[in-house]
Write a protein that holds these residues in place. Structure first.
Motif, PDB file in Angstrom:
ATOM      1  N   MET A  73       0.834  -1.188   0.000  1.00  0.00           N
ATOM      2  CA  MET A  73       0.000   0.000   0.000  1.00  0.00           C
ATOM      3  C   MET A  73       0.885   1.261   0.000  1.00  0.00           C
ATOM      4  SD  MET A  73      -3.119  -1.026   0.068  1.00  0.00           S
ATOM      5  CE  MET A  73      -4.084  -2.471   0.478  1.00  0.00           C
ATOM      6  N   LYS A  74       0.421   2.314  -0.652  1.00  0.00           N
ATOM      7  CA  LYS A  74       1.149   3.576  -0.642  1.00  0.00           C
ATOM      8  C   LYS A  74       1.024   4.232   0.730  1.00  0.00           C
ATOM      9  CE  LYS A  74       2.483   3.778  -4.966  1.00  0.00           C
ATOM     10  NZ  LYS A  74       3.867   3.955  -5.394  1.00  0.00           N
ATOM     11  N   THR A  75       2.104   4.834   1.191  1.00  0.00           N
ATOM     12  CA  THR A  75       2.074   5.537   2.475  1.00  0.00           C
ATOM     13  C   THR A  75       1.794   7.011   2.231  1.00  0.00           C
ATOM     14  OG1 THR A  75       4.425   6.066   2.416  1.00  0.00           O
ATOM     15  CG2 THR A  75       3.807   3.939   3.346  1.00  0.00           C
ATOM     16  N   ASP A  76       1.578   7.734   3.338  1.00  0.00           N
ATOM     17  CA  ASP A  76       1.309   9.161   3.227  1.00  0.00           C
ATOM     18  C   ASP A  76       2.456   9.872   2.517  1.00  0.00           C
ATOM     19  OD1 ASP A  76       1.152  12.026   5.254  1.00  0.00           O
ATOM     20  OD2 ASP A  76      -0.413  11.426   3.845  1.00  0.00           O
ATOM     21  N   LYS A  77       3.685   9.459   2.799  1.00  0.00           N
ATOM     22  CA  LYS A  77       4.852  10.078   2.173  1.00  0.00           C
ATOM     23  C   LYS A  77       4.838   9.843   0.670  1.00  0.00           C
ATOM     24  CE  LYS A  77       9.921  10.128   2.254  1.00  0.00           C
ATOM     25  NZ  LYS A  77      11.136   9.546   2.878  1.00  0.00           N
ATOM     26  N   ASN A  78       4.504   8.642   0.251  1.00  0.00           N
ATOM     27  CA  ASN A  78       4.433   8.344  -1.176  1.00  0.00           C
ATOM     28  C   ASN A  78       3.379   9.207  -1.852  1.00  0.00           C
ATOM     29  OD1 ASN A  78       4.857   4.872  -0.321  1.00  0.00           O
ATOM     30  ND2 ASN A  78       6.424   6.267  -1.115  1.00  0.00           N
ATOM     31  N   ILE A  79       2.249   9.376  -1.182  1.00  0.00           N
ATOM     32  CA  ILE A  79       1.161  10.166  -1.750  1.00  0.00           C
ATOM     33  C   ILE A  79       1.583  11.621  -1.905  1.00  0.00           C
ATOM     34  CG2 ILE A  79      -1.163  11.066  -1.279  1.00  0.00           C
ATOM     35  CD1 ILE A  79      -1.741   8.328   0.070  1.00  0.00           C
ATOM     36  N   ILE A  80       2.243  12.171  -0.905  1.00  0.00           N
ATOM     37  CA  ILE A  80       2.721  13.554  -0.980  1.00  0.00           C
ATOM     38  C   ILE A  80       3.700  13.718  -2.128  1.00  0.00           C
ATOM     39  CG2 ILE A  80       4.095  15.301   0.215  1.00  0.00           C
ATOM     40  CD1 ILE A  80       2.825  14.329   2.820  1.00  0.00           C
ATOM     41  N   GLU A  81       4.569  12.752  -2.305  1.00  0.00           N
ATOM     42  CA  GLU A  81       5.539  12.815  -3.403  1.00  0.00           C
ATOM     43  C   GLU A  81       4.841  12.771  -4.758  1.00  0.00           C
ATOM     44  OE1 GLU A  81       8.181   9.598  -2.646  1.00  0.00           O
ATOM     45  OE2 GLU A  81       9.309  10.658  -1.084  1.00  0.00           O
ATOM     46  N   LEU A  82       3.800  11.952  -4.863  1.00  0.00           N
ATOM     47  CA  LEU A  82       3.060  11.871  -6.121  1.00  0.00           C
ATOM     48  C   LEU A  82       2.345  13.179  -6.442  1.00  0.00           C
ATOM     49  CD1 LEU A  82       1.462   8.296  -6.008  1.00  0.00           C
ATOM     50  CD2 LEU A  82       2.982   9.157  -7.784  1.00  0.00           C
ATOM     51  N   LEU A  83       1.798  13.821  -5.422  1.00  0.00           N
ATOM     52  CA  LEU A  83       1.068  15.071  -5.647  1.00  0.00           C
ATOM     53  C   LEU A  83       2.000  16.239  -5.928  1.00  0.00           C
ATOM     54  CD1 LEU A  83      -1.639  14.827  -2.840  1.00  0.00           C
ATOM     55  CD2 LEU A  83      -1.966  14.456  -5.284  1.00  0.00           C
ATOM     56  N   GLY A  84       3.234  16.158  -5.444  1.00  0.00           N
ATOM     57  CA  GLY A  84       4.205  17.214  -5.706  1.00  0.00           C
ATOM     58  C   GLY A  84       3.762  18.561  -5.173  1.00  0.00           C
ATOM     59  N   GLU A  85       3.864  19.583  -6.019  1.00  0.00           N
ATOM     60  CA  GLU A  85       3.530  20.950  -5.591  1.00  0.00           C
ATOM     61  C   GLU A  85       2.031  21.135  -5.329  1.00  0.00           C
ATOM     62  OE1 GLU A  85       3.170  22.941 -10.059  1.00  0.00           O
ATOM     63  OE2 GLU A  85       4.968  23.281  -8.852  1.00  0.00           O
ATOM     64  N   LYS A  86       1.226  20.156  -5.731  1.00  0.00           N
ATOM     65  CA  LYS A  86      -0.220  20.237  -5.505  1.00  0.00           C
ATOM     66  C   LYS A  86      -0.638  19.599  -4.175  1.00  0.00           C
ATOM     67  CE  LYS A  86      -2.260  21.653  -9.512  1.00  0.00           C
ATOM     68  NZ  LYS A  86      -3.587  22.171  -9.823  1.00  0.00           N
ATOM     69  N   ALA A  87       0.320  19.111  -3.406  1.00  0.00           N
ATOM     70  CA  ALA A  87      -0.006  18.390  -2.173  1.00  0.00           C
ATOM     71  C   ALA A  87      -0.837  19.241  -1.219  1.00  0.00           C
ATOM     72  CB  ALA A  87       1.275  17.907  -1.496  1.00  0.00           C
ATOM     73  N   ASP A  88      -0.391  20.445  -0.927  1.00  0.00           N
ATOM     74  CA  ASP A  88      -1.132  21.300  -0.004  1.00  0.00           C
ATOM     75  C   ASP A  88      -2.505  21.655  -0.561  1.00  0.00           C
ATOM     76  OD1 ASP A  88       0.897  21.235   1.817  1.00  0.00           O
ATOM     77  OD2 ASP A  88       1.709  23.219   1.324  1.00  0.00           O
ATOM     78  N   PHE A  89      -2.590  21.867  -1.870  1.00  0.00           N
ATOM     79  CA  PHE A  89      -3.858  22.231  -2.516  1.00  0.00           C
ATOM     80  C   PHE A  89      -4.919  21.175  -2.237  1.00  0.00           C
ATOM     81  CE2 PHE A  89      -6.612  21.999  -6.334  1.00  0.00           C
ATOM     82  CZ  PHE A  89      -7.168  23.278  -6.305  1.00  0.00           C
ATOM     83  N   TYR A  90      -4.529  19.913  -2.300  1.00  0.00           N
ATOM     84  CA  TYR A  90      -5.491  18.838  -2.094  1.00  0.00           C
ATOM     85  C   TYR A  90      -5.603  18.393  -0.635  1.00  0.00           C
ATOM     86  CZ  TYR A  90      -5.915  18.262  -7.144  1.00  0.00           C
ATOM     87  OH  TYR A  90      -6.174  18.464  -8.473  1.00  0.00           O
ATOM     88  N   LEU A  91      -4.503  18.405   0.087  1.00  0.00           N
ATOM     89  CA  LEU A  91      -4.493  17.820   1.426  1.00  0.00           C
ATOM     90  C   LEU A  91      -4.806  18.801   2.549  1.00  0.00           C
ATOM     91  CD1 LEU A  91      -1.375  15.478   1.044  1.00  0.00           C
ATOM     92  CD2 LEU A  91      -3.802  14.850   0.902  1.00  0.00           C
ATOM     93  N   GLU A  92      -4.672  20.102   2.289  1.00  0.00           N
ATOM     94  CA  GLU A  92      -4.893  21.092   3.347  1.00  0.00           C
ATOM     95  C   GLU A  92      -6.197  21.865   3.176  1.00  0.00           C
ATOM     96  OE1 GLU A  92      -2.951  21.158   5.933  1.00  0.00           O
ATOM     97  OE2 GLU A  92      -1.602  19.678   5.044  1.00  0.00           O
ATOM     98  N   HIS A  93      -6.918  21.626   2.108  1.00  0.00           N
ATOM     99  CA  HIS A  93      -8.144  22.388   1.852  1.00  0.00           C
ATOM    100  C   HIS A  93      -9.209  22.099   2.913  1.00  0.00           C
ATOM    101  CE1 HIS A  93     -11.312  24.438  -0.348  1.00  0.00           C
ATOM    102  NE2 HIS A  93     -12.073  23.358  -0.214  1.00  0.00           N
ATOM    103  N   VAL A  94      -9.945  23.116   3.290  1.00  0.00           N
ATOM    104  CA  VAL A  94     -11.065  22.986   4.226  1.00  0.00           C
ATOM    105  C   VAL A  94     -12.336  23.459   3.523  1.00  0.00           C
ATOM    106  CG1 VAL A  94     -12.057  23.748   6.424  1.00  0.00           C
ATOM    107  CG2 VAL A  94      -9.587  23.357   6.236  1.00  0.00           C
TER     108      VAL A  94
END
Length: 353
Positions: free
Chosen positions: A1-22
């Motif tokens: 299974m992919k870990t959180d770190k792997n997912i962040i690496e895949l999202l790259g510069e878009k990580a905060d856009f998708y993971l921090e949105h409220v």
């Protein structure tokens, strides 16, 4: 299974856009969010009989996501919907229906959705090993010129006889044939429920007028959201919908009922907010929304699948129903991609926005 770190690496510069949105328009506190007790909270006081609850329980408690409230379903009906040669030329192994079921099992899916022929041919061997979802209607593309209409391919009782726990169907909302399809499928779902089967509705919009020189509104949040609302009205237990890519369908096409204020009060342009509107139209998440994985584009499939899963989960959706991105690859690559998607739903750090 992919870990959180792997997912962040895949999202790259878009990580905060998708993971921090409220989501601030429709907040998470207003939703029924997926959990191991979702079925108890939603359906035990409903008109669904005990056999339907057992069927839903089988689906939600199977595979790698079993007991989480989330779903990972492998759907393969493209042999009819898109033609078999076009769908399977990248991996001819899937002309053999058994390989479709093997992929779903190996990938730890909650269930496999396919045609009467695919599942019926293998029912005695596999119906007790993975939940079967029989797709009862299809749009065939052999008629010339092509037409776009969902036609029943079999009877609900046939699906029940082969051991399926659910039936699936498509309605093309907005099409000239939608009223007939709505009547056919509402009757089919009533029969399925009487037999103790769950129901899943592909709530797709379809009308040439929805695609303009400016935008393709087939995936507008307001139009797909209303399609979802029609789907839950005929008592679909799960809604399948394409991820929204735009909005303002009613307003820009100048039809139906809309008000500028409704767009301002319900959503923003952020993809998670757009998907949240789809969830809201599923009775505020009480009926699970699963988004489709979309077509295979090759090298970008992994990041697209992960992103779709994140948007769905953070919006309050109930999972992904992903097919082409998996079965149009070598077997183990398809398994790996499905596992990566499941990893998003298992990752506790990825929360509902």
């Amino acid at each position: 299974m992919k870990t959180d770190k792997n997912i962040i690496e895949l999202l790259g510069e878009k990580a905060d856009f998708y993971l921090e949105h409220v989501c601030e328009k429709i907040t998470k506190d207003e939703l029924q969010t997926p959990s191991k007790t979702s079925l108890d909270k939603v359906f035990t006081q409903s008109n669904r009989n005990s056999q339907v609850l057992r069927s839903l329980s089988q689906l939600y408690n199977h595979g790698n996501l079993g007991g989480t409230g989330y779903l990972s379903i492998l759907p393969v009906d493209q042999g009819i919907e898109h033609s078999a040669a076009y769908s399977f030329y990248k991996n001819p192994d899937y002309f053999d229906p058994e390989n479709i079921i093997k992929l779903a099992i190996e990938a730890g899916c909650n269930g496999v959705a396919s045609t009467f022929g695919v599942l019926g041919l293998n029912a005695r061997k596999y119906a007790h090993k993975i939940p079967f979802i029989v797709k009862i209607n299809h749009n065939e593309l052999l008629t010339y010129p092509n037409k776009y209409d969902q036609t029943l391919f079999g009877k609900v009782k046939d699906a029940w006889d082969m051991g399926a726990i659910a039936v699936g169907a498509t309605i093309y909302f907005g099409s000239e044939e939608s009223n007939r399809q709505l009547k056919e499928i509402s009757e089919a779902f009533e029969e399925a429920h009487s037999l103790g089967m769950a129901t899943i509705l592909w709530c797709y919009t379809r009308n040439e007028a929805f695609k303009t020189t400016k935008e393709d509104y087939h995936t507008a949040a307001d139009l797909t959201g209303q399609a979802n609302h029609l789907g839950v009205t005929i008592q679909a237990d799960i809604i399948k919908q394409k991820l929204p890519t735009t909005n303002y369908g009613f307003k820009d096409l100048q039809y139906g009922k809309y008000d500028d204020a409704m767009y301002e009060s319900l959503t923003t342009e952020h993809p998670i907010d757009l998907c949240r509107l789809q969830v809201a139209n599923c009775y505020m998440g009480k009926i699970g929304l699963i988004n489709s994985g979309g077509g295979s584009k090759g090298a970008s499939d992994m990041i697209e699948a992960i992103t779709t899963a994140i948007v769905n989960k953070r919006a309050g959706g109930s999972g992904l129903i992903l097919g082409r991105k998996a079965f149009q690859k070598p077997f183990q690559d398809g398994v790996e991609l499905i596992h990566a998607v499941q990893g998003v739903y298992l990752e506790k750090k990825i929360t509902i926005a």
